[in-house]
Design a protein around this motif. Structure first.
Motif, PDB file in Angstrom:
ATOM      1  N   ALA A 282     -81.515  13.670 -24.510  1.00  7.54           N
ATOM      2  CA  ALA A 282     -81.871  12.675 -23.502  1.00  7.54           C
ATOM      3  C   ALA A 282     -80.777  11.618 -23.423  1.00  7.54           C
ATOM      4  CB  ALA A 282     -83.203  12.019 -23.864  1.00  7.54           C
ATOM      5  N   ASP A 283     -80.882  10.751 -22.427  1.00  4.51           N
ATOM      6  CA  ASP A 283     -79.963   9.634 -22.287  1.00  4.51           C
ATOM      7  C   ASP A 283     -79.992   8.802 -23.574  1.00  4.51           C
ATOM      8  OD1 ASP A 283     -78.374   7.897 -20.176  1.00  4.51           O
ATOM      9  OD2 ASP A 283     -79.625   6.532 -21.357  1.00  4.51           O
ATOM     10  N   SER A 284     -78.849   8.286 -23.962  1.00  3.63           N
ATOM     11  CA  SER A 284     -78.750   7.540 -25.217  1.00  3.63           C
ATOM     12  C   SER A 284     -79.727   6.365 -25.276  1.00  3.63           C
ATOM     13  CB  SER A 284     -77.320   7.044 -25.434  1.00  3.63           C
ATOM     14  OG  SER A 284     -76.927   6.176 -24.388  1.00  3.63           O
ATOM     15  N   LYS A 285     -80.023   5.743 -24.143  1.00  3.66           N
ATOM     16  CA  LYS A 285     -80.953   4.609 -24.125  1.00  3.66           C
ATOM     17  C   LYS A 285     -82.385   5.038 -24.495  1.00  3.66           C
ATOM     18  CE  LYS A 285     -78.133   1.894 -20.980  1.00  3.66           C
ATOM     19  NZ  LYS A 285     -76.997   2.214 -21.748  1.00  3.66           N
ATOM     20  N   CYS A 286     -82.691   6.327 -24.339  1.00  6.26           N
ATOM     21  CA  CYS A 286     -84.008   6.842 -24.726  1.00  6.26           C
ATOM     22  C   CYS A 286     -84.192   6.864 -26.245  1.00  6.26           C
ATOM     23  CB  CYS A 286     -84.218   8.248 -24.164  1.00  6.26           C
ATOM     24  SG  CYS A 286     -84.416   8.284 -22.368  1.00  6.26           S
ATOM     25  N   PHE A 287     -83.108   6.722 -26.980  1.00  3.02           N
ATOM     26  CA  PHE A 287     -83.196   6.752 -28.437  1.00  3.02           C
ATOM     27  C   PHE A 287     -83.580   5.401 -29.033  1.00  3.02           C
ATOM     28  CE2 PHE A 287     -81.372  10.780 -27.722  1.00  3.02           C
ATOM     29  CZ  PHE A 287     -81.681  11.545 -28.834  1.00  3.02           C
TER      30      PHE A 287
END
Length: 154
Positions: free
Chosen positions: A56-61
């Motif tokens: 997923a997009d890094s911001k989802c982490f």
């Protein structure tokens, strides 16, 4: 004759695998436990979308939870952020003497030795309650660092 010399040089310069180097037990024990990613930063992140670990997009982490077990190098991770894909998986991990964090994300019931792909990140700023994993990614032909900030939870 020249072909033989080139062949010998190619085999003599074989690179050392990061997974076969000695483990840094002290770093691994310090990482043992439950953690949450509190921040993910990328230089120029307002303009760059990074697909972390092909999930997923890094911001989802941000807000993802991680459990690291140091005596068997296993654990699990879960993404739970709203408006992001739900994802949970067992992991296999280690830290080698060069400060590299080796990570494999497994499918349920899958053995780590069957997984060919993994990730090598750099461990940085490790304390009792926090550490960073830094990934080098290629964005538009340029190497950028993605920094995952981990904070210990209890």
């Amino acid at each position: 004759m020249a072909l033989l010399i080139v062949a010998v040089l190619l085999f003599a310069c074989k690179t050392k695998s990061v997974t076969s180097t000695k483990l840094d037990r002290k770093s691994q024990v310090a990482i043992k436990g439950n953690w949450v990613i509190t921040n993910v930063s990328t230089p120029g992140s307002n303009y760059i979308a990074v697909n972390s670990f092909q999930i997923a997009d890094s911001k989802c982490f941000v807000g993802s939870t991680w459990n690291f077990i140091s005596n068997n190098n296993k654990g699990n991770m879960s993404l739970t952020k709203t408006d992001c894909p739900a994802f949970s998986s067992p992991i296999v991990w280690s830290v080698n003497k060069e400060g590299q964090f080796v990570l494999k994300i497994l499918n349920a019931g899958e053995k780590a030795k069957k997984v060919r792909d993994g990730y090598v990140l750099r461990v940085a700023n490790q304390t009792e309650t926090s550490f960073q994993l830094i990934d080098n990614v290629n964005v538009g032909g340029q190497n950028k660092e993605v920094t995952y900030q981990f904070e210990k939870t209890n």
